[in-house]
Scaffold this active site. Structure first.
Site, PDB file in Angstrom:
ATOM      1  N   HIS A  90       5.553  10.555 -14.237  1.00 62.08           N
ATOM      2  CA  HIS A  90       4.808  10.438 -15.238  1.00 62.08           C
ATOM      3  C   HIS A  90       3.209  10.720 -15.254  1.00 62.08           C
ATOM      4  O   HIS A  90       3.003  11.186 -14.053  1.00 62.08           O
ATOM      5  CB  HIS A  90       4.660   8.697 -15.333  1.00 62.08           C
ATOM      6  CG  HIS A  90       3.824   8.426 -16.411  1.00 62.08           C
ATOM      7  ND1 HIS A  90       2.600   7.838 -16.240  1.00 62.08           N
ATOM      8  CD2 HIS A  90       3.923   8.221 -17.688  1.00 62.08           C
ATOM      9  CE1 HIS A  90       2.167   7.370 -17.464  1.00 62.08           C
ATOM     10  NE2 HIS A  90       3.031   7.633 -18.383  1.00 62.08           N
ATOM     11  N   SER A  91       2.591  11.052 -16.235  1.00 67.50           N
ATOM     12  CA  SER A  91       1.270  11.680 -16.372  1.00 67.50           C
ATOM     13  C   SER A  91       0.475  10.650 -17.156  1.00 67.50           C
ATOM     14  O   SER A  91       0.716  10.271 -18.253  1.00 67.50           O
ATOM     15  CB  SER A  91       1.237  13.107 -16.927  1.00 67.50           C
ATOM     16  OG  SER A  91      -0.033  13.239 -17.683  1.00 67.50           O
ATOM     17  N   LYS A 116       4.345  12.474 -28.363  1.00 69.96           N
ATOM     18  CA  LYS A 116       3.617  11.090 -28.243  1.00 69.96           C
ATOM     19  C   LYS A 116       3.479  10.483 -29.594  1.00 69.96           C
ATOM     20  O   LYS A 116       2.768  11.378 -30.683  1.00 69.96           O
ATOM     21  CB  LYS A 116       2.191  11.482 -27.686  1.00 69.96           C
ATOM     22  CG  LYS A 116       1.101  10.173 -27.565  1.00 69.96           C
ATOM     23  CD  LYS A 116       1.847   9.060 -26.630  1.00 69.96           C
ATOM     24  CE  LYS A 116       1.675   9.409 -25.247  1.00 69.96           C
ATOM     25  NZ  LYS A 116       2.355   8.191 -24.213  1.00 69.96           N
ATOM     26  N   ARG A 142     -11.017   3.048 -29.478  1.00 70.76           N
ATOM     27  CA  ARG A 142     -11.740   2.958 -30.593  1.00 70.76           C
ATOM     28  C   ARG A 142     -11.075   3.847 -31.710  1.00 70.76           C
ATOM     29  O   ARG A 142     -10.710   5.119 -31.598  1.00 70.76           O
ATOM     30  CB  ARG A 142     -13.128   3.310 -30.436  1.00 70.76           C
ATOM     31  CG  ARG A 142     -14.012   2.977 -31.732  1.00 70.76           C
ATOM     32  CD  ARG A 142     -14.654   1.640 -31.776  1.00 70.76           C
ATOM     33  NE  ARG A 142     -14.659   1.136 -30.416  1.00 70.76           N
ATOM     34  CZ  ARG A 142     -16.132   1.255 -30.297  1.00 70.76           C
ATOM     35  NH1 ARG A 142     -16.976   1.807 -30.782  1.00 70.76           N
ATOM     36  NH2 ARG A 142     -16.592   0.717 -28.705  1.00 70.76           N
ATOM     37  N   TYR A 175       4.821  18.053 -23.986  1.00 69.02           N
ATOM     38  CA  TYR A 175       3.604  16.742 -24.196  1.00 69.02           C
ATOM     39  C   TYR A 175       2.928  16.860 -25.456  1.00 69.02           C
ATOM     40  O   TYR A 175       1.665  17.761 -25.370  1.00 69.02           O
ATOM     41  CB  TYR A 175       2.950  16.423 -22.929  1.00 69.02           C
ATOM     42  CG  TYR A 175       2.784  15.067 -22.971  1.00 69.02           C
ATOM     43  CD1 TYR A 175       2.564  14.187 -24.049  1.00 69.02           C
ATOM     44  CD2 TYR A 175       2.066  14.187 -21.652  1.00 69.02           C
ATOM     45  CE1 TYR A 175       2.554  12.848 -23.983  1.00 69.02           C
ATOM     46  CE2 TYR A 175       2.076  13.150 -21.531  1.00 69.02           C
ATOM     47  CZ  TYR A 175       2.205  12.263 -22.722  1.00 69.02           C
ATOM     48  OH  TYR A 175       1.925  10.638 -22.481  1.00 69.02           O
ATOM     49  N   PRO A 222       6.052   6.054 -28.223  1.00 69.30           N
ATOM     50  CA  PRO A 222       5.001   5.811 -29.157  1.00 69.30           C
ATOM     51  C   PRO A 222       4.077   4.687 -28.499  1.00 69.30           C
ATOM     52  O   PRO A 222       3.427   3.930 -29.040  1.00 69.30           O
ATOM     53  CB  PRO A 222       5.764   5.060 -30.184  1.00 69.30           C
ATOM     54  CG  PRO A 222       6.888   4.608 -29.674  1.00 69.30           C
ATOM     55  CD  PRO A 222       7.216   5.322 -28.441  1.00 69.30           C
ATOM     56  N   HIS A 252      -7.410   7.455 -28.802  1.00 74.58           N
ATOM     57  CA  HIS A 252      -7.214   8.982 -28.631  1.00 74.58           C
ATOM     58  C   HIS A 252      -8.266   9.222 -27.306  1.00 74.58           C
ATOM     59  O   HIS A 252      -9.071   8.550 -26.999  1.00 74.58           O
ATOM     60  CB  HIS A 252      -7.823   9.554 -29.756  1.00 74.58           C
ATOM     61  CG  HIS A 252      -9.418   9.440 -30.233  1.00 74.58           C
ATOM     62  ND1 HIS A 252      -9.703   8.002 -30.712  1.00 74.58           N
ATOM     63  CD2 HIS A 252     -10.282   9.943 -30.137  1.00 74.58           C
ATOM     64  CE1 HIS A 252     -10.930   8.263 -31.021  1.00 74.58           C
ATOM     65  NE2 HIS A 252     -11.314   9.259 -30.355  1.00 74.58           N
ATOM     66  N   LYS A 280       8.088  16.362 -25.501  1.00 76.24           N
ATOM     67  CA  LYS A 280       7.931  14.935 -25.405  1.00 76.24           C
ATOM     68  C   LYS A 280       6.613  14.820 -26.624  1.00 76.24           C
ATOM     69  O   LYS A 280       5.898  15.419 -26.678  1.00 76.24           O
ATOM     70  CB  LYS A 280       7.179  14.332 -24.260  1.00 76.24           C
ATOM     71  CG  LYS A 280       6.650  13.119 -24.414  1.00 76.24           C
ATOM     72  CD  LYS A 280       6.461  12.606 -22.947  1.00 76.24           C
ATOM     73  CE  LYS A 280       5.526  11.027 -23.063  1.00 76.24           C
ATOM     74  NZ  LYS A 280       5.411  10.450 -21.878  1.00 76.24           N
ATOM     75  N   HIS A 291      -0.509  16.100 -18.940  1.00 73.25           N
ATOM     76  CA  HIS A 291      -1.384  16.639 -19.998  1.00 73.25           C
ATOM     77  C   HIS A 291      -2.196  17.511 -19.838  1.00 73.25           C
ATOM     78  O   HIS A 291      -2.930  18.213 -20.388  1.00 73.25           O
ATOM     79  CB  HIS A 291      -2.608  15.520 -20.193  1.00 73.25           C
ATOM     80  CG  HIS A 291      -2.103  13.969 -20.443  1.00 73.25           C
ATOM     81  ND1 HIS A 291      -1.407  13.234 -19.699  1.00 73.25           N
ATOM     82  CD2 HIS A 291      -2.507  13.190 -21.714  1.00 73.25           C
ATOM     83  CE1 HIS A 291      -1.195  11.782 -20.451  1.00 73.25           C
ATOM     84  NE2 HIS A 291      -1.617  12.042 -21.312  1.00 73.25           N
TER      85      HIS A 291
END
Ligand code: MG
Length: 415
Positions: free
Chosen positions: A301-302, A173, A385, A133, A202, A26, A171, A330
Site C-alpha cells: 500500500h501507498s 481513486k 477541506r 494510481y 473510494p 485532496h 487503480k 503516489h
C-alpha cells in the site's frame, strides 16, 4: 553501536496537480517528515513519515530519551521501547516506530554492507510492479493544467501514464463524484484497456448498498479487488457477501488484532500492507506470513511517499513471496524527490529495488533544505477541506457528491 542523535525535518514537495480524495479531501502537495538517526560510529540511517510540522518534529524529539544509547540492531527491544503492547493505552506511536525502524534497518545494512531486503530474508524479485494510481485532479493552481474530471480526461490521463511508465494495472481513486458517474469512468477504463487489470478505491465513501450496486455492476471486468468501498469490518463483510470480487483494505485491517479478527470472521480478502501504518517493514513481513498461512492476498500500500518511504516499499515487495498484485504508489505524481540522483525511474511499470547498502538511498542535502524551506513558507496542508464547500464536514457515507460538470480548483474558485 549506539544511537547518538535523532533529527526530524518536515518538508513539502509539490505534485503535478492536486489529487482528489473522497468527501472533498485532496492533496495539493505532499508534507512529509524526514528522520535521520545518527550513531556513535558515524553511520546515519534514514526514515520517513507522512504529515509533519512541529508536532511530528516534537514527537521524534520526544523519543530521544528512550533511544539515545540504544543499539540499532536491537529491533524487538526498540519496538517495546516505542510501542510496548502491554501499555498500548498510553501510547500511539506505531507510525513513529515505523520511521525509526526504517532508519535502524538502514544503519544495519550500511554497517554490514548489505541491502535491507538481503537482511530481511533475501529477494525473491529484483523489481516491484506498480499500478498507475489514477486520481481525479484539480487543475494546478498556477498553470491551470493537469485537471482530471471528465471521462475523456481520465482515459487520456491513464493512456499517458501507461505510455510513459508501462503500467498494466490501474487503480482508480474514487469517492469524489456520484458512484454512477465513477462507474461510467471505471467502465470506460475497462473498455479502453481491456487487457489491463483494474481496481477501485473510494476511500470508504459509499454506503453498503451503493457498494453492492457498484460491485455487482463491475463483476465481469478484469478486477484485482474492490478496495474499501464502504467503512468498517461489518460493512465490508456485508459487501463481500453480495459481490463476487475479492475485497481489500488499508483501513480496517492495519494491525495484528484486526488481522486475527478478520481471519476468524472474514470481511477482507486482500490485506494492503503499508510500511508506516503497520509500524515498519518487519511487521508487514510478519503479516504477510500470517496471510500466506491462511491464504489471504497481500499487496503493498501507498499512503504517499518520497524516495525513502518508497525504498521501504520496494524492499518489502522484494522479500514477500506471496505478493500477487501490483503495488500502489503516489510517487509518479510528484514533481521531484529529495534523494541523490532524483526520482527513481520506472521500467515496464516496475521500479528496481535499490542495490546499495541499507535502504539504498541517500539524502540530497540541497533538496532537503529547499523543501524544508518550502514547508516553512507554505505550512501544513488542509487535506480534509473541500474547496467547493469550505464549511461542510464530511458525512459517512457520503450523501453530497462533487459535480463533474464544472472545474473546481483546489484554491476554492470555480472556473
Ligand atoms: Mg485505499
Amino acid at each position: 553501536m549506539k544511537i547518538s542523535n535523532i533529527k526530524a525535518t518536515t518538508v513539502t514537495v509539490p505534485l503535478e496537480a492536486p489529487l482528489r480524495h473522497s468527501n472533498g479531501a485532496h492533496w495539493g502537495r505532499f508534507v512529509r517528515t524526514i528522520v535521520e538517526v545518527e550513531t556513535d560510529e558515524g553511520i546515519t540511517g534514514l526514515g520517513e513519515m507522512g504529515g509533519g510540522g512541529e508536532s511530528a518534529q516534537a514527537a521524534f524529539n520526544g523519543l530521544k530519551s528512550y533511544l539515545i544509547g540504544h543499539d540499532p540492531f536491537q529491533l524487538e527491544e526498540l519496538r517495546y521501547k516505542i510501542c510496548n503492547p502491554t501499555a498500548s493505552l498510553y501510547n500511539n506511536r506505531t507510525q513513529l516506530h515505523a520511521a525509526i525502524e526504517f532508519a535502524c534497518l538502514d544503519i544495519m545494512g550500511k554497517k554490514l554492507g548489505v541491502s535491507v531486503s538481503q537482511l530481511l530474508g533475501g529477494r525473491v524479485r529484483d523489481a516491484v510492479p506498480f499500478a498507475s494510481y489514477l486520481f481525479f485532479r484539480h487543475p494546478h493552481e498556477k498553470s491551470g493544467l493537469g485537471e482530471v474530471r471528465t471521462v475523456e480526461q481520465l482515459v487520456e490521463h491513464c493512456r499517458e501514464l501507461k505510455e510513459k511508465y508501462g503500467f498494466t494495472t490501474h487503480k482508480l481513486k474514487g469517492g469524489v463524484f456520484h458512484p454512477d458517474y465513477e462507474l461510467e469512468c471505471y467502465k470506460a477504463l475497462a473498455e479502453t484497456f481491456p487487457k489491463d487489470r483494474l481496481r477501485y478505491d473510494p476511500n470508504a465513501a459509499l454506503s453498503v448498498e451503493d457498494s453492492i450496486r457498484f460491485g455487482q455492476a463491475i463483476e465481469g471486468l478484469n478486477n484485482d479487488y474492490f478496495e474499501d468501498p464502504t467503512w468498517g469490518l461489518n460493512g465490508m463483510r456485508r459487501v463481500r457477501s453480495m459481490v463476487r470480487i475479492p475485497t481489500a483494505t488499508n483501513t480496517v485491517v492495519v494491525n495484528f488484532e484486526q488481522l486475527a479478527a478478520n481471519i476468524l470472521d472474514p470481511a477482507i480478502d486482500v490485506i494492503l500492507l503499508d510500511t508506516t501504518f503497520w509500524g515498519g517493514i518487519r511487521p508487514c513481513i510478519k503479516a504477510a506470513g500470517v496471510c500466506e498461512t491462511f491464504q489471504y492476498g497481500i499487496a503493498v500500500h501507498s499512503s504517499g511517499e518520497l524516495g525513502i518511504q518508497l525504498a521501504t516499499m520496494l524492499h518489502l515487495g522484494a522479500v514477500v513471496p506471496n505478493l500477487a498484485f501490483a503495488a500502489d504508489a503516489h510517487y509518479h505524481h510528484l514533481v521531484d524527490d529529495l534523494i541523490v540522483g532524483g526520482k527513481m525511474g520506472y521500467e515496464n511499470g516496475a521500479i528496481r529495488v535499490p542495490d546499495g547498502p541499507g535502504l539504498g538511498v541517500e539524502l540530497d542535502r540541497e533538496k532537503l533544505a529547499e523543501y524544508a524551506e518550502l514547508y516553512r513558507e507554505l505550512g501544513g496542508y488542509p487535506y480534509d477541506r473541500d474547496p467547493a464547500r469550505p464549511d461542510w464536514f464530511p458525512l459517512v457515507p457520503n450523501d453530497r457528491w462533487a459535480s463533474p460538470e464544472s472545474t473546481t480548483t483546489a484554491g476554492g474558485g470555480r472556473a
